[in-house]
Design a protein around this motif. Sequence first.
Motif, PDB file in Angstrom:
ATOM      1  N   GLY A   1       0.815  -1.214  -0.039  1.00 53.99           N
ATOM      2  CA  GLY A   1      -0.052   0.052   0.063  1.00 53.99           C
ATOM      3  C   GLY A   1       0.958   1.431  -0.030  1.00 53.99           C
ATOM      4  N   ARG A   2       2.250   1.088  -0.380  1.00 60.25           N
ATOM      5  CA  ARG A   2       2.994   2.521  -0.139  1.00 60.25           C
ATOM      6  C   ARG A   2       2.754   3.168  -1.495  1.00 60.25           C
ATOM      7  N   PHE A   3       2.913   4.326  -1.617  1.00 60.89           N
ATOM      8  CA  PHE A   3       2.743   5.178  -2.713  1.00 60.89           C
ATOM      9  C   PHE A   3       4.225   5.290  -3.013  1.00 60.89           C
ATOM     10  N   ILE A   4       4.322   5.181  -4.467  1.00 61.93           N
ATOM     11  CA  ILE A   4       5.732   5.067  -5.052  1.00 61.93           C
ATOM     12  C   ILE A   4       6.069   6.349  -5.865  1.00 61.93           C
ATOM     13  N   GLU A   5       6.853   7.096  -5.474  1.00 62.68           N
ATOM     14  CA  GLU A   5       7.243   8.429  -6.174  1.00 62.68           C
ATOM     15  C   GLU A   5       7.529   8.124  -7.652  1.00 62.68           C
ATOM     16  N   GLY A   6       6.934   9.000  -8.326  1.00 60.28           N
ATOM     17  CA  GLY A   6       6.901   8.820 -10.013  1.00 60.28           C
ATOM     18  C   GLY A   6       8.547   8.845 -10.415  1.00 60.28           C
ATOM     19  N   TYR A   7       9.391   9.381  -9.745  1.00 62.22           N
ATOM     20  CA  TYR A   7      10.807   9.007 -10.341  1.00 62.22           C
ATOM     21  C   TYR A   7      11.319   7.592 -10.434  1.00 62.22           C
ATOM     22  N   TYR A   8      10.846   6.793  -9.517  1.00 65.23           N
ATOM     23  CA  TYR A   8      11.412   5.539  -9.612  1.00 65.23           C
ATOM     24  C   TYR A   8      10.511   4.646 -10.768  1.00 65.23           C
ATOM     25  N   ILE A   9       9.418   5.014 -11.092  1.00 68.08           N
ATOM     26  CA  ILE A   9       8.626   4.498 -12.037  1.00 68.08           C
ATOM     27  C   ILE A   9       9.138   4.746 -13.230  1.00 68.08           C
ATOM     28  N   VAL A  10       9.751   5.984 -13.622  1.00 67.09           N
ATOM     29  CA  VAL A  10      10.528   6.189 -14.814  1.00 67.09           C
ATOM     30  C   VAL A  10      11.687   5.061 -15.040  1.00 67.09           C
TER      31      VAL A  10
END
Length: 452
Positions: A249-258
């Motif tokens: 349930g942790r929100f993942i910063e968009g930076y790491y998705i890139v």
Amino acid sequence: MDLSCFKAYDLRGRVPDQLNPELAEKIGRAYVEVTGAKKVIVGYDIRLSSPDIAEALSEGLMAAGADVFDIGLCGTEQVYFATSHYKMDGGIMVTASHNPRDHNGMKMVGPESRPISSDNGLNDIRDRVLEPFSNAPNRGGHEPLEVMAAYVDHLLGYIDAGSLKPMRIVCNAGNGGAGLVIDQLEKHLPFEFIKVHHQPDGSFPNGVPNPILPENRAATADAVIEHGAAMGIAWDGDYDRCFFFDENGRFIEGYYIVGLLADQFLRKTGGGKVIHDPRLTWNTLDLVKAAGGEAVESKTGHAFIKQRMRDEDAIYGGEMSAHHYFRDFSYCDSGMIPWLLVAERLCQSGHTLSSLIDARIEAYPASGEINRTIDNPAKVIAAIEAQYSPDAKSINHVDGLSIEYDKWRFNLRMSNTEPVVRLNVESRADKVLMEEKTEELLAEMQRLNEAG
């Protein structure tokens, strides 16, 4: 006439005082006169004011002689898809994305879904609205166009369906339009979808869909935990951005998705160029290099990224703000392709999303974007540059100020629309250093602001 709804990249304003059917009709006429378009896609989002504004816009387009191909209720990316797929002269999406519920707006593109912004036609359209109009000798026609089937087929082309395994996924459309697409994709995928705030509802009973706001994340995070899902996805209203939650349930910063998407794409293509923004870079640079790709830095903002992708023929582009761009999607941003790729990666690797992300957060801990109101942003940024540049390894001004040292780096940039400075800090595997430098920079910014 109030034309304050015209912004740098699109139109957004309050209904009816800043945007209304009367103005929409004139905008349609001006769009045709400025662009010369003969065939135009029109779509609209779930806002209550959208059908009337889209109808008036279409009336203006037809009065000016253009044929309207009406794709109805949709997401912004379906206008992009339809414009390029059906080789239209342009497309207009009626949407205000994640703005307040009493707002609306438009996003405009030309041939091949190239963005129309203030530096290539949007200001001309605004200025033309003020002049009188006469009807074209031949009025344009109106034709409904069904694009969902072709669009879904295109989305499924990004993944290897044979490698997918049953998996539980929470999806939160925020009562925007994303649920309509999930319902169509669901028929082709082995996933079980836990649907949160799924029904399109322009009154936004659960608040305006904007998952970047921390207070809007709980519904997705709680559902992931409750149902033991492999991941959670949430979208904004017109679903051109998507946000991820891991199995905890942790929100993942968009930076790491890139970084994750760049790696996934390069594995598929065996190389190519990846466009990224300058705010946070080290994780992306590391993963792109390891996967045999070439990272290219671009100024932040969709018009800049899309143009740079075309110039470089890049396979993928990503911004930490959750905009992801794809060459085979006319270099446009999509909120559907990213989660399909991440789901494919989970199935193929057998890893959890947290295990894929944790190692990256550890290697390159980041502050996330921190906004501060500053009276004189340019003066404060110049003072920070003078203070921090003597020992710097590199300094660049691709977008704001980026200063790099061996162990840490930061980017400081001004907002285009308000007296706000945005700070991003990252380090190499040293969370304490990143946090110390973040606090140090924020304190210095405050001191400089108070000193005037």
